[in-house]
Design an enzyme around this catalytic site. Structure first.
Site, PDB file in Angstrom:
ATOM      1  N   GLU A 106      37.700  41.972  60.456  1.00 56.46           N
ATOM      2  CA  GLU A 106      36.746  42.160  61.539  1.00 56.46           C
ATOM      3  C   GLU A 106      35.310  41.985  61.071  1.00 56.46           C
ATOM      4  O   GLU A 106      34.982  42.190  59.901  1.00 56.46           O
ATOM      5  CB  GLU A 106      36.941  43.513  62.200  1.00 56.46           C
ATOM      6  N   CYS A 119      27.693  42.335  60.127  1.00 59.12           N
ATOM      7  CA  CYS A 119      28.411  43.149  59.145  1.00 59.12           C
ATOM      8  C   CYS A 119      29.689  42.383  58.779  1.00 59.12           C
ATOM      9  O   CYS A 119      30.560  42.168  59.619  1.00 59.12           O
ATOM     10  CB  CYS A 119      28.721  44.509  59.767  1.00 59.12           C
ATOM     11  N   CYS A 126      41.299  47.577  51.651  1.00 55.02           N
ATOM     12  CA  CYS A 126      40.441  47.972  50.530  1.00 55.02           C
ATOM     13  C   CYS A 126      41.226  48.902  49.614  1.00 55.02           C
ATOM     14  O   CYS A 126      42.043  49.695  50.079  1.00 55.02           O
ATOM     15  CB  CYS A 126      39.187  48.685  51.038  1.00 55.02           C
ATOM     16  N   CYS A 130      38.250  55.563  49.986  1.00 57.47           N
ATOM     17  CA  CYS A 130      37.284  56.558  50.480  1.00 57.47           C
ATOM     18  C   CYS A 130      37.901  57.318  51.659  1.00 57.47           C
ATOM     19  O   CYS A 130      38.450  56.705  52.577  1.00 57.47           O
ATOM     20  CB  CYS A 130      35.990  55.872  50.917  1.00 57.47           C
ATOM     21  N   CYS A 133      37.088  56.688  55.535  1.00 52.63           N
ATOM     22  CA  CYS A 133      37.083  55.289  55.966  1.00 52.63           C
ATOM     23  C   CYS A 133      38.455  54.850  56.458  1.00 52.63           C
ATOM     24  O   CYS A 133      39.457  55.026  55.762  1.00 52.63           O
ATOM     25  CB  CYS A 133      36.648  54.429  54.786  1.00 52.63           C
ATOM     26  N   GLY A 173      36.469  46.264  52.973  1.00 52.97           N
ATOM     27  CA  GLY A 173      36.553  45.863  51.576  1.00 52.97           C
ATOM     28  C   GLY A 173      35.372  46.303  50.740  1.00 52.97           C
ATOM     29  O   GLY A 173      34.303  46.626  51.250  1.00 52.97           O
ATOM     30  N   ASN A 231      26.875  59.280  49.219  1.00 48.87           N
ATOM     31  CA  ASN A 231      27.640  60.195  50.086  1.00 48.87           C
ATOM     32  C   ASN A 231      27.930  61.583  49.531  1.00 48.87           C
ATOM     33  O   ASN A 231      28.705  62.338  50.137  1.00 48.87           O
ATOM     34  CB  ASN A 231      28.977  59.565  50.511  1.00 48.87           C
ATOM     35  N   CYS A 348      34.130  50.537  60.285  1.00 43.60           N
ATOM     36  CA  CYS A 348      34.936  49.430  59.783  1.00 43.60           C
ATOM     37  C   CYS A 348      36.414  49.811  59.821  1.00 43.60           C
ATOM     38  O   CYS A 348      36.794  50.931  59.579  1.00 43.60           O
ATOM     39  CB  CYS A 348      34.510  49.036  58.375  1.00 43.60           C
TER      40      CYS A 348
HETATM   41  S1  SF4 Z   1      35.842  49.673  52.851  1.00 41.25           S
HETATM   42 FE1  SF4 Z   1      34.096  50.681  51.847  1.00 41.25          FE
HETATM   43  S2  SF4 Z   1      34.133  52.787  52.611  1.00 41.25           S
HETATM   44 FE2  SF4 Z   1      36.137  51.864  53.060  1.00 41.25          FE
HETATM   45  S3  SF4 Z   1      37.469  52.437  51.320  1.00 41.25           S
HETATM   46 FE3  SF4 Z   1      36.563  50.444  50.868  1.00 41.25          FE
HETATM   47  S4  SF4 Z   1      34.717  50.892  49.679  1.00 41.25           S
HETATM   48 FE4  SF4 Z   1      35.325  52.801  50.686  1.00 41.25          FE
END
Ligand code: SF4
Length: 362
Positions: A106, A119, A126, A130, A133, A173, A231, A348
């Site tokens: 996306e 963006c 990913c 995190c 996320c 990612g 963060n 995201c």
């Molecule tokens: S996309 Fe960004 S915020 Fe989400 S897990 Fe990966 S590094 Fe972390």
């Protein structure tokens, strides 16, 4: 939360011809020469592929017909297929694109007065995990190629008829986990013969892969602005939300930001997602101010966009304002990101999840 089951689009039949989108001018020149063409074809290809974004070699009218026909035989112009688009009442537009293998990514376009910020995703899923996320729940499926990264911008410009003025690698990612493709994409996006974005308007955002930050800092040919997603203000707190901190603790990360600032003569950005009741107290703000004193970078506060089932709450407006005020009083430049596209799930990973399981979304 459970991991979403992800739907994919139908894959296209594999095309063995190499994709030329997302290659640097030097690489396109080498490709042209390797296939018996004059070196200046590299610059022409850069302009046609990345500035004019043509989708057919036949449209490259200043290239001799014989070379155009040869190019069409030996190479291709890769495309992303738009699968779905959502528009927010505030003008934000989210696109879900299918890649050639049927996986999806996306891309979000955020208009703000004259600015058009895109963006961009750099991976399918990913690996960084995190906790706040949605993309993290999907795990890493694969890296994007530089063509797929650059292709998001080209496709959005084609679909909207608007020129993107700013780009941020903050979609799905971790950009520095896909290092070489991202480096190549940054070069293509900032090439004044190609996409032509100003380097100051192209932000690479990382969760803190310290060796890669240092490596990118030293690559002078790669022009970009750095943003680091911090963060938290103690290692214990950061490890709870960002597993990457176990490998690269805060002290090393801040030293890498300071190194970037020194070498690049740019303060860089620190991003701080405010998670309600977790890292948004006045004490957190004071610790953050002390922590960043050696770098004195700009700070981007991002109030968490809580979604159904998320493990954290959005911060209150009062908490955001108090946090901001403490940092301002400590002498920092502070920006608070306006929540954009909440009605179309702006964080995201959310659009992709909605595509997979529309019935579970509010
Ligand atoms: S996309 Fe960004 S915020 Fe989400 S897990 Fe990966 S590094 Fe972390």
């Amino acid at each position: 939360m459970e991991s979403p089951t992800l739907e994919t689009a139908a894959p296209l039949a594999a095309d063995p011809r190499p994709d030329l989108v997302g290659r640097t001018r030097e690489e396109l020149t080498a490709f042209a020469v390797e296939h018996g063409m004059r070196p200046f074809r590299g610059q022409q290809l850069t302009e046609w592929l990345h500035r004019h974004a043509v989708v057919d070699f036949a449209a490259m009218t200043n290239i001799a017909r014989a070379d155009r026909e040869r190019l069409a035989r030996i190479a291709r112009i890769g495309r992303l297929r738009p699968v779905r688009e959502e528009r927010s009442a505030d003008g934000t537009r989210k696109f879900l694109f299918a890649l050639e293998d049927g996986r999806t990514v996306e891309t979000v376009l955020i208009p703000d007065e004259e600015r058009r910020t895109l963006c961009i995703s750099t991976q399918v899923g990913c690996a960084m995990g995190c906790r706040f996320c949605l993309t993290a729940q999907q795990g890493l499926e694969r890296h994007l190629t530089s063509g797929e990264i650059v292709g998001q911008l080209l496709e959005v410009q084609r679909l909207t008829g608007e020129r993107v003025t700013n780009a941020v690698f903050m979609g799905m990612g971790e950009p520095l986990h896909n290092f070489e493709a991202v480096v190549r994409a940054v070069q293509v996006l900032t090439d004044d013969r190609g996409v032509g974005l100003s380097a100051r308007r192209l932000t690479v955002s990382t969760c803190g892969l310290v060796p890669r930050i240092r490596e990118l800092t030293e690559r002078r040919e790669v022009r970009f602005a750095l943003a680091v997603s911090l963060n938290a203000t103690t290692d214990a707190q950061r490890e709870e939300v960002m597993p990457v901190n176990r490998r690269y603790p805060i002290r090393e990360l801040v030293a890498a930001i300071a190194h970037y600032a020194r070498v690049r003569r740019d303060m860089g950005f620190v991003e701080y997602v405010l998670l309600g009741g977790f890292n948004d107290t006045p004490e957190d703000a004071r610790r953050l101010a002390r922590l960043l004193r050696p770098v004195r970078c700009k700070i981007n506060l991002i109030p968490y966009n809580a979604v159904e089932g998320a493990p954290y709450a959005a911060p209150t407006e009062e908490a955001v304002e108090t946090f901001r005020r403490i940092l301002l009083d400590a002498g920092y430049s502070v920006f608070t990101r306006k929540p954009r596209g909440r009605d179309i799930r702006a964080a995201c990973g959310q659009l992709r999840q909605a595509q997979a399981a529309p019935s579970t979304q509010p």
